[in-house]
Design an enzyme around this catalytic site. Structure first.
Site, mmCIF file in Angstrom:
data_model
loop_
_atom_site.group_PDB
_atom_site.id
_atom_site.type_symbol
_atom_site.label_atom_id
_atom_site.label_comp_id
_atom_site.label_asym_id
_atom_site.label_seq_id
_atom_site.Cartn_x
_atom_site.Cartn_y
_atom_site.Cartn_z
ATOM 1 C CD GLU A 144 5.910 -36.349 30.586
ATOM 2 O OE1 GLU A 144 4.438 -35.873 30.158
ATOM 3 O OE2 GLU A 144 5.661 -35.159 30.916
ATOM 4 C CG HIS A 194 -5.708 -36.181 28.509
ATOM 5 N ND1 HIS A 194 -4.816 -37.539 27.574
ATOM 6 C CD2 HIS A 194 -4.426 -35.965 29.425
ATOM 7 C CE1 HIS A 194 -3.689 -37.358 27.530
ATOM 8 N NE2 HIS A 194 -3.209 -36.273 28.609
ATOM 9 C CD GLU A 212 4.685 -26.677 36.666
ATOM 10 O OE1 GLU A 212 5.392 -27.167 38.204
ATOM 11 O OE2 GLU A 212 4.374 -27.551 35.954
ATOM 12 C CD GLU A 270 8.875 -30.403 26.059
ATOM 13 O OE1 GLU A 270 8.043 -30.728 26.820
ATOM 14 O OE2 GLU A 270 10.047 -30.323 26.710
ATOM 15 C CG ASN A 310 11.281 -32.873 29.803
ATOM 16 O OD1 ASN A 310 11.256 -33.575 30.796
ATOM 17 N ND2 ASN A 310 9.980 -32.165 28.744
ATOM 18 C CD GLU A 316 1.231 -29.276 27.092
ATOM 19 O OE1 GLU A 316 0.801 -30.581 26.957
ATOM 20 O OE2 GLU A 316 1.544 -28.694 28.287
ATOM 21 C CE LYS A 371 2.642 -30.669 34.964
ATOM 22 N NZ LYS A 371 2.287 -30.782 33.422
ATOM 23 C CD1 TRP A 388 1.299 -40.816 28.613
ATOM 24 C CD2 TRP A 388 2.425 -42.477 27.265
ATOM 25 N NE1 TRP A 388 2.647 -40.470 28.885
ATOM 26 C CE2 TRP A 388 3.202 -41.531 27.717
ATOM 27 C CE3 TRP A 388 3.175 -42.318 25.762
ATOM 28 C CZ2 TRP A 388 4.327 -41.732 28.293
ATOM 29 C CZ3 TRP A 388 4.298 -42.946 25.670
ATOM 30 C CH2 TRP A 388 5.524 -42.689 26.547
ATOM 31 C CG ASP A 425 -0.025 -32.445 31.712
ATOM 32 O OD1 ASP A 425 0.069 -31.754 32.655
ATOM 33 O OD2 ASP A 425 0.477 -32.793 31.273
ATOM 34 N NE ARG A 451 -0.796 -38.686 33.493
ATOM 35 C CZ ARG A 451 -0.763 -37.676 32.578
ATOM 36 N NH1 ARG A 451 -0.923 -38.048 31.520
ATOM 37 N NH2 ARG A 451 -0.286 -36.773 32.303
ATOM 38 C CE LYS A 474 8.863 -34.241 32.574
ATOM 39 N NZ LYS A 474 8.193 -33.464 31.618
#
Length: 731
Positions: free
Chosen positions: A320, A550, A416, A196, A239, A422, A389, A572, A394, A365, A316
């Site tokens: 999500e 984002h 983190e 991922e 995940n 990404e 993070k 999102w 993100d 958020r 985690k």
């Protein structure tokens, strides 16, 4: 284990065959004889500076590595392999003192080092080391000394780095110890080998063939990590698949742990919080349920019986869609403490991620992690680290530092970072993250007044925490060059170097990496280092200038998508974050908006609260401003935004041209890999520029500033682009 040559015999068979089939040898030489990047920064090619090489040869006539442990044997092998390559000849491993000898060991395994009574070792812990020219029984030698064999291994790699970068060792005197306890890579690797957010091939862990088939790549992975001081690896995705905790997979993880152990690397596992139900047959995973607690205690006991030095769990939870203690009305602290209690007697830790957000909370958020975790400060066990993070959203191209740093003085916070790109172009955009990492680490939280940097929060020194740590989401895969792009190896490298010592500069680390990976040629070093240092700001400009964030395409996060809306939840979408309208653009997180600035300590809070005082790189992160707002350049916001998009794209073209000027000075295979990737990056930078400018122009209704060309294509064409098979998507 022996270190094998990087180019195997089959390569030369194919190479010979190719030579017999073509009158032009250039393509065969390129494809079969070039440096393909597998060796990373541990190339150890023979030094071309003959004066420097002869000087080293004179000072390193023989080697003495004390100790009989597996780590001592690794040191012998690494020194033998490296010095034979760098100096062009094998050195004897002496058992007696000789002039200009290199001695490596600890006071426990070397009587020679013990008699030196090196006082500095008392402050270096289990991983620190010293490197020094020293008189030993009347002879001048170079000593690499540490309290443990692992420390000696780290010192050995530092010494080899000096040789690779052609530094003087005449009067060498170095004392070094890590500033953080846990320096960990997080692999978002699934058991089916899909990665991922991975853009460099499959997972390097071949779970199907493990535990019996142990690839050379596992050893080279361990060598690379040890060379930069990384001491932990989380093998699987956050995940998590609960199967990772079954005996079958624990045996596979144990095989990797056995390989990594001599290199000082502990294995950690990501765990699914609902594992007691999914693989344990229980009816609940409530952390306060005695049956659940016993299940985890027995599971921990089982793991440590197989992997005695197991590091612990990464979790985690309630994020999500992942299960967590919140499913049972429990807090994150109660969930983390249940796992911590199961690990405590074995010496394990829990790394509990603070990346949580939920649309049912009706809170913006960027504020949710702070709101969720700050009230829990002081409630976690002492073997729990909360992993935060670097920014509050993100891993965006640029974010302000997370306000959690400094806000939880009674809880160790673990950084983190995302090493994999990404949101920064995957594995075809040359983006050196050293500048991003340093920007965050050097940010002042003001938690205890001026000088309360994020780095001091996470290294434990600001609040005297009992444990400290830093994690990086790995960018490693099965591609021959490991990271899909030669330049992106530098992000793995700089993460490790800063994890060891966050006071190092991004430039000096980039300089090291270029010398060790590409060339020691002065022009190459200066040119590529400058490119790397500029690369992140260039990328911010053509993707998300002035605090935009984002605005990538949905799901795969590949390419621009500022028009993304109407998904399952507002946060999102892209329109949620940029809030573009005919009146202006930007997210109002000031006191007149959602007031996210309140989560920061003054004077950061006050600095961010006003458009007039905020650093302009965060303007649209915290403020919704008019298209006619005057920026510090004197341009209107619209003109400044467009100029930055255009400048970013133009700078990629310039970067490509600069790289092309180095042809003939860099190995042709390395050169061509980067050249091809820069061609892709250039096309995609103009794609980002055109798509975003056209989209935002549909709101501003303003012309492209004078002197700039009209964007190619139409907004409709860009909005129709689809990439259903873009790599790295979650599964």
């Amino acid at each position: 284990m022996q270190i094998k040559h990087f180019f195997r015999p089959i390569t030369f068979i194919v190479y010979f065959f190719a030579l017999t089939l073509t009158a032009s040898l250039s393509w065969a030489q390129f494809y079969f004889a070039g440096e393909d990047g597998y060796r990373l920064w541990l190339k150890y090619d023979e030094l071309q500076d003959q004066t420097r090489k002869k000087h080293y040869q004179k000072q390193l006539q023989s080697v003495l590595v004390e100790g009989q442990s597996p780590t001592s044997e690794v040191i012998r092998q690494e020194l033998s392999y490296a010095l034979r390559g760098l100096l062009g000849k094998a050195l004897p491993n002496k058992t007696s003192i000789a002039n200009h000898q290199l001695i490596v060991g600890t006071p426990q395994n070397s009587s020679l080092i013990a008699e030196l009574q090196l006082a500095e070792l008392a402050d270096l812990g289990k991983e620190g080391y010293l490197i020094r020219k020293q008189k030993v029984r009347g002879k001048t030698v170079t000593v690499i000394a540490a309290n443990t064999d692992i420390g000696a291994l780290y010192g050995t790699f530092h010494f080899l780095r000096l040789l690779q970068t052609q530094q003087s060792i005449d009067q060498v005197s170095i004392v070094s110890a890590p500033k953080m306890d846990l320096r960990v890579l997080n692999h978002w690797d699934n058991l089916d080998r899909h990665v991922e957010r991975g853009y460099a091939g499959q997972s390097i862990w071949d779970w199907h063939k493990l535990p019996d088939y142990q690839e050379q790549r596992y050893y080279d992975y361990a060598r690379a990590n040890a060379s930069i001081g990384i001491n932990g690896t989380v093998l699987n995705n956050v995940n998590a698949d609960p199967l990772i905790l079954t005996p079958q997979y624990l045996e596979k993880a144990a095989a990797l742990a056995d390989i990594f152990r001599p290199y000082g690397i502990k294995v950690y596992l990501s765990v699914k919080f609902s594992s007691p139900q999914l693989i344990g047959g229980l009816k609940t995973s409530d952390p306060l349920n005695p049956e659940v607690q016993r299940w985890w205690q027995e599971k921990a006991k089982e793991i440590y019986s197989i992997i005695p030095d197991f590091g612990g769990f990464l979790v985690k939870a309630n994020s999500e869609g992942q299960p967590g203690p919140g499913d049972f009305g429990r807090s994150h602290a109660e969930g983390a403490n249940m796992l911590a209690d199961a690990l405590a007697s074995h010496g394990g830790v829990v790394m509990w991620r603070a990346f949580v957000y939920a649309n049912e909370k009706n809170e913006e958020r960027s504020k949710q992690a702070y709101s969720e975790f700050k009230p829990l400060d002081g409630q976690f066990r002492n073997n729990v680290l909360v992993q935060v993070k670097n920014g509050p959203i993100d891993f965006q191209p640029r974010e302000p530092f997370s306000p959690l740093f400094g806000a939880m003085p009674k809880t160790p916070l673990m950084m983190e970072f995302q090493i994999t790109l990404e949101y920064l172009g995957f594995s075809t955009h040359a983006v050196y993250l050293g500048t991003l990492f340093k920007e965050v680490l050097d940010s002042d939280t003001y938690a205890k007044g001026a000088g309360s940097s994020v780095a001091k929060v996470i290294d434990g020194s600001l609040f005297n925490n009992n444990i400290s740590g830093i994690a990086g989401v790995a960018n490693i895969g099965t591609d021959r060059n490991w990271t899909g792009h030669i330049i992106l190896q530098s992000n793995w490298y700089v993460f490790g170097r800063l994890a060891w010592d966050h006071q190092l500069s991004a430039r000096e680390i980039a300089d090291e990496w270029v010398r060790m990976t590409l060339s020691n040629d002065a022009e190459v070093v200066a040119t590529v280092t400058d490119m790397m240092m500029d690369s992140r700001e260039i990328t911010v400009n053509y993707m998300t200038p002035l605090g935009l964030h984002h605005i990538m395409d949905e799901g795969h996060h590949y390419g621009p998508g500022p028009w993304i809306k109407d998904l399952g939840r507002d946060d999102w979408t892209s329109v949620y974050y940029h809030r573009a309208s005919p009146s202006g653009i930007g997210f109002d997180r000031s006191p007149s908006g959602v007031n996210a600035v309140e989560q920061y300590f003054p004077p950061v809070r006050d600095l961010y609260a006003s458009p007039e005082t905020i650093p302009e790189e965060f303007l649209l992160w915290f403020h919704h401003v008019s298209w006619d707002y005057k920026t510090r350049s004197g341009r209107t916001l619209w003109d400044e935004l467009v100029h930055r998009y255009y400048q970013g794209a133009a700078d990629v073209t310039a970067m490509k041209n600069t790289w092309n000027s180095l042809q003939g000075k860099i190995d042709p295979y390395q050169f061509r890999q980067v050249q091809m990737a820069l061609g892709i990056q250039e096309k995609e930078a103009y794609w980002w520029r055109n798509a975003c400018v056209l989209y935002f122009q549909s709101f501003s209704k303003k012309p492209i500033p004078t002197g700039l060309e009209k964007p190619q294509g139409t907004l409709e064409e860009y909005m129709k682009l689809k990439f259903p098979h873009a790599p790295g998507q979650g599964k």
